[in-house]
Design a protein around this motif. Structure first.
Motif, short mmCIF file in Angstrom:
data_model
loop_
_atom_site.label_atom_id
_atom_site.label_comp_id
_atom_site.label_asym_id
_atom_site.label_seq_id
_atom_site.Cartn_x
_atom_site.Cartn_y
_atom_site.Cartn_z
N ILE A 265 0.83 -1.21 0.00
CA ILE A 265 0.00 0.00 0.00
C ILE A 265 0.86 1.26 0.00
O ILE A 265 0.64 2.19 -0.79
CB ILE A 265 -0.95 0.02 1.23
N GLN B 288 -4.02 -9.47 -4.55
CA GLN B 288 -4.83 -9.01 -5.66
C GLN B 288 -4.30 -9.51 -7.01
O GLN B 288 -5.06 -9.99 -7.85
CB GLN B 288 -4.93 -7.49 -5.64
N GLU C 197 -13.76 1.94 -4.07
CA GLU C 197 -13.61 1.07 -5.24
C GLU C 197 -14.02 -0.36 -4.90
O GLU C 197 -14.70 -1.04 -5.67
CB GLU C 197 -12.16 1.09 -5.73
N LYS C 198 -13.59 -0.84 -3.71
CA LYS C 198 -13.92 -2.21 -3.31
C LYS C 198 -15.41 -2.38 -3.08
O LYS C 198 -15.98 -3.45 -3.29
CB LYS C 198 -13.15 -2.58 -2.04
N HIS D 199 2.27 3.24 -3.24
CA HIS D 199 1.33 4.06 -4.01
C HIS D 199 1.13 5.43 -3.36
O HIS D 199 0.99 6.45 -4.05
CB HIS D 199 -0.01 3.33 -4.11
N TRP E 64 -5.20 -7.24 0.57
CA TRP E 64 -4.35 -6.29 -0.15
C TRP E 64 -3.19 -7.01 -0.84
O TRP E 64 -2.71 -6.56 -1.88
CB TRP E 64 -3.77 -5.26 0.83
N ASP F 133 -8.83 -3.97 7.44
CA ASP F 133 -8.17 -4.91 6.54
C ASP F 133 -8.90 -6.25 6.63
O ASP F 133 -9.30 -6.67 7.71
CB ASP F 133 -6.71 -5.08 6.94
N GLU G 295 -10.39 6.21 -1.06
CA GLU G 295 -10.66 5.94 -2.48
C GLU G 295 -10.69 4.44 -2.73
O GLU G 295 -11.55 3.93 -3.45
CB GLU G 295 -9.58 6.59 -3.35
N ASN G 296 -9.73 3.72 -2.16
CA ASN G 296 -9.66 2.28 -2.35
C ASN G 296 -10.87 1.58 -1.74
O ASN G 296 -11.40 0.62 -2.31
CB ASN G 296 -8.37 1.72 -1.76
N LYS G 297 -11.31 2.07 -0.60
CA LYS G 297 -12.48 1.49 0.07
C LYS G 297 -13.71 1.65 -0.81
O LYS G 297 -14.51 0.71 -0.95
CB LYS G 297 -12.69 2.18 1.42
N TYR H 274 -6.13 8.19 0.01
CA TYR H 274 -5.89 6.98 -0.79
C TYR H 274 -6.68 5.80 -0.25
O TYR H 274 -7.31 5.05 -1.02
CB TYR H 274 -4.40 6.64 -0.80
N LEU H 275 -6.68 5.61 1.06
CA LEU H 275 -7.40 4.49 1.67
C LEU H 275 -8.90 4.63 1.47
O LEU H 275 -9.60 3.64 1.24
CB LEU H 275 -7.06 4.41 3.16
#
Length: 302
Positions: free
Chosen positions: A104, A245, A297-298, A107, A242, A162, A293-295, A290-291
């Motif tokens: 992570i 993937q 997306e998931k 990025h 994480w 997580d 945004e990723n959340k 960032y976290l």
């Protein structure tokens, strides 16, 4: 005195006056003079010298340990003063345990360097217990760990959730089922991280929660090695979503549909100062963005 400590720490870590002088852009006689002055101030020798090596003696180990903490505090103090210019710049010592640090953090650092090129991040990757100790001793501005950590001198704050999943070699018979009970994998070989890591803590919490005592255990010090071992058919493992993937996308490993999983844990940040430099504040903001945004997306949100 700060310069004397800096020279001393460099000599101790390089274990050689010539290499230390090269690192410090100084002459070897100048480095030797700094060490002599520091030893006179301390009232004792700090280094054992020979033609082949330079090593810390007992007194030197004490000075080295505290010198690292003093220099860390000095850097943090200077950063806070520099913040009066209102520019996000300067060194930023970031520590992370392996899962966050290897899968992570890169990025986030890429974004940081693109948007704030004057910030100079230095990254340390280690297991959770080592990162916590470095934060406690002021050798890191911030630590990011998996799992739980409690200490009176270190502030802890959860920043993200997580999901831990059970993975197996591709084509594992149990991966074809719609759902399995955790006790169906009791007899499998479990491939685990070393004690002290957040991933190992999560596995032990899972065993405790379901009353499992694995019959066969293999212990490795690298998540990448564990993934390769699972792919090769050596056993199964509990890993962060994480970290798998790419392997899941390419079919290198399979996920076991265990009832009650994924097993949830948290990523947390550790700090050891009531003050934050602008560089640290900027990093925290980027990381949280960032976290988030990723959340989304998931979860399938735009």
């Amino acid at each position: 005195m700060d310069q004397h400590l800096y020279v001393f720490v460099t000599v101790a870590e390089k274990q050689n006056f010539s290499r230390a002088a090269e690192e410090l852009h100084m002459t070897q006689p100048a480095v030797s003079q700094y060490i002599r002055t520091l030893e006179q101030t301390m009232g004792t020798r700090l280094l054992e010298r020979s033609n082949k090596y330079v090593r810390l003696n007992k007194a030197g180990e004490i000075v080295y340990h505290h010198a690292k903490e003093i220099l860390g505090l000095h850097t943090k103090m200077q950063g806070l003063i520099d913040d009066l210019t209102m520019k996000a710049k300067g060194p930023l010592a970031i520590g992370s345990s392996y899962t966050f640090g290897e899968y992570i953090l890169p990025h986030i650092i890429a974004r940081l360097k693109k948007q704030y090129p004057l910030i100079q991040p230095a990254i340390t990757i280690h297991n959770t217990s080592e990162i916590a100790e470095l934060v406690e001793n002021h050798q890191l501005d911030i630590g990011i760990i998996e799992g739980q950590f409690k200490h009176s001198r270190v502030d802890t704050r959860k920043i993200a959730e997580d999901s831990m999943v059970l993975v197996a070699p591709p084509g594992h018979p149990l991966s074809e089922k719609s759902e399995i009970d955790i006790h169906e994998v009791k007899g499998e070989t479990w491939i685990l991280r070393e004690k002290g890591s957040g991933t190992r803590e999560a596995a032990e919490n899972l065993f405790y929660q379901y009353g499992i005592e694995p019959e066969q255990v293999m212990e490795f010090g690298s998540t990448q090695l564990i993934k390769e071992s699972v792919e090769a058919g050596l056993g199964i493992s509990l890993l962060s979503s994480w970290t798998i993937q790419k392997e899941m996308k390419n079919g290198y490993i399979s996920m076991l549909p265990v009832r009650g999983l994924p097993f949830k844990r948290h990523f947390s940040i550790l700090t050891n100062s009531p003050f934050q430099t602008k560089a640290l504040k900027t990093f925290l903001e980027l990381m949280e963005d960032y976290l988030e945004e990723n959340k989304k997306e998931k979860n399938g949100n735009p």
